[in-house]
Design a protein around this motif. Structure first.
Motif, PDB file in Angstrom:
ATOM      1  N   ASP A 196     -58.371  66.453 -22.761  1.00  0.00           N
ATOM      2  CA  ASP A 196     -58.122  67.556 -21.940  1.00  0.00           C
ATOM      3  C   ASP A 196     -58.690  68.806 -22.276  1.00  0.00           C
ATOM      4  O   ASP A 196     -58.504  69.949 -21.663  1.00  0.00           O
TER       5      ASP A 196
ATOM      6  N   ARG B 276     -52.169  56.438 -19.602  1.00  0.00           N
ATOM      7  CA  ARG B 276     -53.312  57.118 -20.009  1.00  0.00           C
ATOM      8  C   ARG B 276     -53.427  56.949 -21.483  1.00  0.00           C
ATOM      9  O   ARG B 276     -52.436  57.427 -22.339  1.00  0.00           O
TER      10      ARG B 276
ATOM     11  N   TYR C 235     -59.826  63.142 -15.424  1.00  0.00           N
ATOM     12  CA  TYR C 235     -58.193  62.731 -15.468  1.00  0.00           C
ATOM     13  C   TYR C 235     -57.823  63.188 -14.031  1.00  0.00           C
ATOM     14  O   TYR C 235     -57.160  62.314 -13.378  1.00  0.00           O
TER      15      TYR C 235
END
Lengths: 343, 343
Positions: free
Chosen positions: A194, A222, A203
């Motif tokens: 991220d 995930r 994502y």
DNA sequence: CTGAAAGCGCTTACAG
DNA sequence: CTGAAAGCGCTTACAG
């Protein structure tokens, strides 16, 4: 014909020998129309004969153009960047620019050291995939010091420079939707981070596609982190142990997908049959993996080509408005995906 | 704190502002003991504050030291070279040298263009894996023009410069003997070329090992050419159609071996069981291939490290005698080799 | 079409 | 410990 180090040969050596001025020699060697054809030929022939080597440092000091372009990426050992580099190289080659390469391995300090070097060498511009955490100010500093920047692969929030990359949210959506249309309901996402715009976009695209199809998105599904074959391979255990056993994995990139498929095969399952796997990038390798990898073409060649052209344009004095040109990915279906099996 | 392009900042800007000479500033910035501590600190602080950028071109013009090292390889997309580059990079980094990279793709002209660029930039030295057909004279020309050369991976007949590479004949012998000791009698050799010293050495090593064991060497059993995964993959058909059906393949490198294993798997056979395969190089990838690849460690890290050090030594003025330092390969046995099966 | 001269921004003897 | 000056090898106005 000998090079020889005896007496350093310079413009004035030629000028003296031929009874002309250094100005004339300088102009002649660069094919200026100001010099008579006969003079030019005489000068060029002589220069070649005595093995004259043009001193670019001296020229560059005078003209403040170095003919050097910097290229900064995460890691050239990553075939994704290697493919981009290849196309940058071929664009730059034909323009006569030399390029200097550096890996930053996502270390801001390493990136800064290299940028410093580029500034000191008077580089004409830089193409970079910025390290995680690169602040807008770093980009601005380069621009202020006369070093034009073109970004690839990743964005830097707030920096007003061209960025060339794929439409990641859309691309990962293609892969996810493909699996959904095959009948998969439990789909995991393996790899990525991220901390980059790319990571967030992918994502987001996966979540969006799942939700649009009315499917549940379990946070457990995930597995963030992996970005290499080794990483994908090592994530296999965690993936196979997931609750509710996903029947498919959308992977961060081809490397992770290939690593995961290797891991799955080692565990005695058949990738593409027992478990479907998608990659991202469509590296040259994807087509010859076993099974051949279903993946998303991410336009590496295109990214490199456009970035190089954009930079060369800027060097040529073109100050076109910045078009944040997202390259549209394409799904390439191969053998690593199929209908879900009962397991 | 702003960089600013308003007025180009140079040594004299600092000298004027602080009421000292440019000589003092120059010395202070390079931490010369000739400058008083207080003066030095004052100068360095001020330089940092106004965002001074050192002009290496100017310095280099004066000192004729550029801080640039060239690295020339066949192709950075080849992980073999990428691994070498990584270790060259880490050695060079700590020495403060910047490196410029170029692929020659075994095109002599491309290599020459790049060498020209290095000469023009006044590079301090070059580490190169010479393109096929590089004549001794090219190397001599560089040396004569003050550009020290260190070779990696391949030799240039007659050139008196250091070469760092593995002992190829010995290494391929390890792989061949391993297969022979498992009971294989019909062993093919896939990939490579006779146009390089490496290619000749490896083929020679294979032939030698076969003959020593009293085994027949059929010319048919050599499939020259492939050097990539794609190449190995595409050679599968030819390999499987060979007369007398070899039970094992000694491959040119890991890439060819992995490609071949993929091809074998596609043909419905199990590599490592139905057919044994060995690689060469021991790339990071070899360990996670399916099956894990039996291969010969070729010391990429070591090659890069030693080459970089040798060059830095030469730059430091060290003129040690040239030791043609062959790195001794090691066999790494994994799952891609086993006893011959009946097929 | 060609030449004389200044200057790019450093470093390095040389003086003091 | 510091300064004045020359010079690295080019290119670029400016004259002619």
């Amino acid at each position: 014909m000998e090079g020889g180090l005896a007496q350093k040969i310079k413009l004035s050596t030629i000028a003296d020998a031929l009874g002309v001025s250094t100005a004339t020699v300088s102009l002649a060697l660069r094919d200026s129309p100001l010099v008579a054809d006969a003079t030019r030929d005489r000068i060029k022939d002589y220069a070649r004969a005595i093995g004259y080597i043009y001193n670019r440092r001296a020229a560059s000091l005078r003209t403040s153009r170095s003919g050097i372009v910097g290229v900064v990426v995460h890691d050239i050992m990553n075939p994704f960047f290697a493919e981009i580099l290849r196309s940058i190289e071929s664009e730059l080659d034909r323009s006569g620019q030399t390029f200097i390469l550096s890996n930053h391995y996502d270390q801001l300090e390493k990136q800064r050291t290299f940028i410093d070097t580029l500034l000191q060498l008077g580089a004409d511009g830089v193409i970079m995939s910025p390290a995680i955490g690169t602040p807008r100010e770093d980009i601005e500093m380069m621009e202020e010091n006369g070093l034009p920047v073109v970004l690839i692969a990743r964005q830097v929030e707030g920096a007003l420079v061209p960025v060339f990359r794929g439409d990641d949210a859309y691309g990962i959506g293609l892969a996810t939707n493909h699996l959904i249309s095959l009948g998969h309901r439990r789909i995991a996402m393996i790899g990525g981070t991220d901390q980059t715009s790319t990571g967030r976009d992918r994502y987001r695209g996966y979540v969006l596609a799942m939700e649009k199809a009315g499917l549940e998105v379990k946070p457990d599904w995930r597995v963030p982190g992996p970005r290499t074959k080794q990483g994908g391979f090592e994530a296999t255990g965690q993936f196979l142990a997931l609750k509710d056993k996903p029947t498919a994995a959308v992977c961060w990139n081809d490397l992770v997908a290939i690593g995961l498929m290797n891991g799955i095969a080692r565990a005695g399952l058949v990738p593409g049959v027992d478990i479907s796997v998608t990659g991202y990038d469509d590296l040259e390798e994807a087509a010859i993996a076993t099974p051949a990898l279903t993946t998303v073409w991410n336009g590496q060649r295109e990214v490199g080509r456009r970035a190089a052209r954009a930079l060369l344009d800027r060097l040529g004095g073109n100050h076109e408005p910045v078009t944040p040109d997202l390259i549209r990915p394409e799904l390439h279906v191969r053998q690593s995906t199929g209908r879900p099996s009962q397991r």
